[in-house]
Design a protein around this motif. Structure first.
Motif, PDB file in Angstrom:
ATOM      1  N   PRO A 251       0.794  -1.233   0.000  1.00 13.26           N
ATOM      2  CA  PRO A 251       0.000   0.000   0.000  1.00 13.26           C
ATOM      3  C   PRO A 251       0.822   1.277   0.000  1.00 13.26           C
ATOM      4  O   PRO A 251       0.280   2.353  -0.257  1.00 13.26           O
ATOM      5  CB  PRO A 251      -0.833  -0.125   1.285  1.00 13.26           C
ATOM      6  N   HIS A 255      -2.257   1.438  -4.964  1.00 10.87           N
ATOM      7  CA  HIS A 255      -3.561   1.737  -4.373  1.00 10.87           C
ATOM      8  C   HIS A 255      -4.673   1.533  -5.401  1.00 10.87           C
ATOM      9  O   HIS A 255      -4.439   1.533  -6.607  1.00 10.87           O
ATOM     10  CB  HIS A 255      -3.613   3.185  -3.845  1.00 10.87           C
ATOM     11  N   TRP A 267      -4.534   2.331   1.191  1.00 16.60           N
ATOM     12  CA  TRP A 267      -4.601   1.492  -0.012  1.00 16.60           C
ATOM     13  C   TRP A 267      -5.706   1.948  -0.976  1.00 16.60           C
ATOM     14  O   TRP A 267      -5.943   1.314  -2.002  1.00 16.60           O
ATOM     15  CB  TRP A 267      -4.818   0.030   0.356  1.00 16.60           C
ATOM     16  N   MET A 268      -6.384   3.058  -0.648  1.00 18.04           N
ATOM     17  CA  MET A 268      -7.424   3.598  -1.530  1.00 18.04           C
ATOM     18  C   MET A 268      -7.353   5.124  -1.545  1.00 18.04           C
ATOM     19  O   MET A 268      -7.550   5.770  -0.505  1.00 18.04           O
ATOM     20  CB  MET A 268      -8.820   3.153  -1.084  1.00 18.04           C
ATOM     21  N   ALA A 370      -2.874   7.627   5.288  1.00 19.53           N
ATOM     22  CA  ALA A 370      -3.545   7.803   3.998  1.00 19.53           C
ATOM     23  C   ALA A 370      -3.530   9.273   3.586  1.00 19.53           C
ATOM     24  O   ALA A 370      -3.295   9.601   2.404  1.00 19.53           O
ATOM     25  CB  ALA A 370      -4.977   7.300   4.086  1.00 19.53           C
TER      26      ALA A 370
END
Length: 394
Positions: A251, A255, A267-268, A370
């Motif tokens: 990650p 992503h 990871w997003m 993130a």
């Protein structure tokens, strides 16, 4: 003497009553036989010889009717043969069992069009119940085989996939684009309420991820239309694997991307949200690049509904509806893998139904890692723009 006369009178009365019942019974039987004799058995004339007509189709006509090329048809036929589809069926008399050719023709026409089973029954000289049964069997079989064709990128292919995504809008590290799509559906009472979505029609959710070539890398289907995309995703197996980091990808480097209906995770990557209606210029650049790259999933949904028009409106039970839609996703992947592409999507975006429940995801606890990763990607775009101003090559 009185006793004998009494017994004799009872016997005579019984015989008269019995004779009367027999006469009534015989009369009823005569009426039934007369009705059967004067009534004709209802017959349904159907077309004959359509399978022979198919051999006369040009390649263009074949594609218009079955939504795949002849080459893809042969591939599907061999796949069914090699996997023993309906190999256990034996002939015990009556109508001859369907050949795999006929089964595949029927199912491709069923999935590729919105026509009724009655029309298919007439065209292929079969009963409606036979058409219903064979489409159900085929879709269930393909549903169970989805792992053969719908695959998330392996570690060996991550770099290649990310490079292809980056060619679209220069957004780095993307391995799949995720979104949800609604499939119009007609549930029966009393189970209608959960399927009524924000736009006031009944549907179930198709959650999917796409690769740069518009093929599907993941499919999760069947949640009621009233459920938000983020909730559907959090109940999917892909979310569980990514959240627990089961070795799908690193990650830090790679992503999945999605719109603002999904949570921001390491990871997003999702777009920046406006603060008091404002968004800095560098974040606008980030959002634009992400949106341009993510567009591949909406194009994939458009291609799916353009080729297999059964997905535009499903009229079946929810169980069969899910199998129908997943089967169409499988067939779409097979077509793309074989170079049998049909681009263009739907002319009417209203039929796409990608943005039905449009509320943004409400962040609870912010994922600091993130957020840092998103800021770094955003800053890298700004740095490239600065290099470009001095005439250097990006």
């Amino acid at each position: 003497m009185k006793t004998v006369l009494l017994l004799l009178s009872q016997y005579v009365f019984h015989e008269i009553e019995s004779s009367s019942e027999e006469d009534d019974s015989e009369y009823e039987e005569e009426e039934i036989l007369t009705f059967i004799g004067t009534s004709e058995i209802e017959r349904h004339p159907r077309q004959v010889g359509y399978l022979n007509i198919i051999t006369l189709y040009s390649d263009a006509d074949f594609f218009r009717h079955f939504r795949v090329t002849r080459s893809t048809f042969q591939y599907l036929l061999h796949y069914l043969q090699n996997n023993n589809f309906r190999s256990q069926v034996t002939f015990h008399g009556g109508c001859e069992p369907m050949t795999l050719y006929e089964i595949l023709y029927i199912n491709l026409q069923y999935l590729g069009n919105q026509g009724s089973m009655r029309l298919l029954a007439d065209k292929f000289n079969r009963t409606e119940s036979t058409i219903c049964n064979i489409t159900g069997e085929f879709c269930k079989f393909m549903f169970l085989k989805q792992s053969d064709f719908i695959k998330f990128p392996t570690r060996e292919k991550l770099r290649s996939v990310a490079n292809k995504f980056q060619m679209k809008a220069n957004f780095p590290g993307v391995v799949s684009a995720l979104d949800g799509c609604h499939i119009p559906f007609h549930p029966k009472a009393p189970n209608q309420v959960p399927y009524r979505n924000y736009k006031k029609f009944y549907s179930f959710n198709l959650m999917a991820a796409a690769l740069p070539d518009r093929s599907f890398s993941y499919v999760f289907c069947g949640f009621p239309g009233s459920v938000h995309d983020s909730t559907v995703f959090q109940n999917s197996s892909l979310f569980q694997k990514l959240e627990t980091q089961e070795g799908i990808f690193n990650p830090v480097r790679y992503h999945v991307i999605a719109d603002s209906a999904f949570p921001l995770k390491v990871w997003m990557m999702t777009p920046f949200k406006k603060i008091h209606g404002l968004l800095p210029a560098d974040r606008k650049v980030f959002n634009k690049k992400l949106s341009s790259t993510r567009m591949v999933i909406e194009l994939a949904f458009g291609d799916l509904k353009n080729r297999f028009k059964r997905c535009i409106d499903v009229n079946s039970t929810i169980e069969k509806g899910v199998e129908i839609v997943v089967t169409c996703c499988i067939l779409q992947n097979i077509c793309i893998q074989r170079g049998d592409v049909l681009y263009g999507g739907l002319d009417d975006e209203a039929n796409l139904h990608c943005n039905v429940n449009r509320d943004q995801f409400r962040e609870g606890r912010v994922d600091r890692f993130a957020e840092m990763k998103r800021q770094q990607i955003c800053a890298s775009f700004q740095g490239r723009r600065n290099l470009n101003r001095f005439g250097r090559r990006i």
